[in-house]
Design a protein around this motif. Structure first.
Motif, PDB file in Angstrom:
ATOM      1  N   VAL A  48      32.372 -28.151  -2.260  1.00 34.95           N
ATOM      2  CA  VAL A  48      32.524 -26.934  -1.470  1.00 34.95           C
ATOM      3  C   VAL A  48      32.946 -25.757  -2.351  1.00 34.95           C
ATOM      4  N   ALA A  49      34.045 -25.932  -3.085  1.00 33.98           N
ATOM      5  CA  ALA A  49      34.570 -24.829  -3.890  1.00 33.98           C
ATOM      6  C   ALA A  49      35.490 -25.380  -4.967  1.00 33.98           C
ATOM      7  N   GLY A  56      42.257 -17.777 -11.654  1.00 36.12           N
ATOM      8  CA  GLY A  56      41.571 -16.547 -11.996  1.00 36.12           C
ATOM      9  C   GLY A  56      40.093 -16.545 -11.702  1.00 36.12           C
ATOM     10  N   SER A  57      39.511 -17.717 -11.606  1.00 33.11           N
ATOM     11  CA  SER A  57      38.077 -17.799 -11.322  1.00 33.11           C
ATOM     12  C   SER A  57      37.823 -18.877 -10.285  1.00 33.11           C
ATOM     13  N   SER A  58      36.753 -18.687  -9.525  1.00 35.20           N
ATOM     14  CA  SER A  58      36.385 -19.666  -8.504  1.00 35.20           C
ATOM     15  C   SER A  58      34.872 -19.787  -8.431  1.00 35.20           C
ATOM     16  N   TYR A  59      34.428 -20.818  -7.776  1.00 32.62           N
ATOM     17  CA  TYR A  59      33.008 -21.153  -7.737  1.00 32.62           C
ATOM     18  C   TYR A  59      32.738 -21.840  -6.404  1.00 32.62           C
ATOM     19  N   VAL A  64      28.481 -22.116   1.458  1.00 34.41           N
ATOM     20  CA  VAL A  64      29.736 -21.542   1.943  1.00 34.41           C
ATOM     21  C   VAL A  64      30.070 -20.216   1.277  1.00 34.41           C
ATOM     22  N   LYS A  65      29.275 -19.823   0.324  1.00 39.71           N
ATOM     23  CA  LYS A  65      29.547 -18.577  -0.397  1.00 39.71           C
ATOM     24  C   LYS A  65      29.619 -17.411   0.570  1.00 39.71           C
ATOM     25  N   ASP A  66      30.563 -16.541   0.353  1.00 45.46           N
ATOM     26  CA  ASP A  66      30.814 -15.344   1.175  1.00 45.46           C
ATOM     27  C   ASP A  66      31.443 -15.675   2.524  1.00 45.46           C
ATOM     28  N   SER A  84      35.868 -18.923   7.136  1.00 45.97           N
ATOM     29  CA  SER A  84      35.554 -17.986   8.219  1.00 45.97           C
ATOM     30  C   SER A  84      34.083 -18.118   8.582  1.00 45.97           C
ATOM     31  N   SER A  85      33.722 -17.511   9.696  1.00 49.01           N
ATOM     32  CA  SER A  85      32.345 -17.585  10.207  1.00 49.01           C
ATOM     33  C   SER A  85      31.857 -19.029  10.228  1.00 49.01           C
TER      34      SER A  85
END
Length: 124
Positions: A48-49, A56-59, A64-66, A84-85
């Motif tokens: 998922v993430a 400092g950084s994520s992916y 699920v992006k945005d 969300s959403s």
């Protein structure tokens, strides 16, 4: 060694939001790259993430992006997943995972430590 405990799952209507939490115990939490995975019944566990040691950084997975945001608070030994959403297809058991070494790996087999999972149900 790190012990992980997830919380925050539940039932939410489509379009709604939830925040998952992952409490970590053990030494040197800030040295571990963290990630969230999910697994729906009859499906493989999917990435998922992920977030770096410092936060400092994520992916994110494209699905699920945005919509989802991963964060961590090393002072509190916590990792979060703000969702969300939400869509019915987001329904799954969500797992927090930790690994040493590189970050952002999508392969669950590369993670050393796992929580027990928290269930997210999304009604349409």
């Amino acid at each position: 060694q790190v012990q992980l405990v997830e919380s925050g799952g539940g039932l939410v209507q489509a379009g709604g939001s939830l925040r998952l939490s992952c409490a970590a115990s053990g030494r040197a939490f800030s040295r571990y790259a963290m990630a969230w995975f999910r697994q729906a019944p009859g499906k493989v566990r999917e990435f998922v993430a992920a977030i770096t040691w410092s936060g400092g950084s994520s992916y994110y997975a494209d699905s699920v992006k945005d919509r989802f945001t991963i964060s961590r608070d090393n002072a509190k030994n916590m990792v979060y997943l703000q969702m969300s959403s939400l869509k019915p297809e987001d329904a799954a058991a969500y797992y927090c995972a930790a690994k040493s070494g590189t970050w952002g790996d999508r392969n669950p087999r590369l993670y050393n430590y796992w929580g027990q999972g928290t269930q997210v149900t999304v009604s349409s």
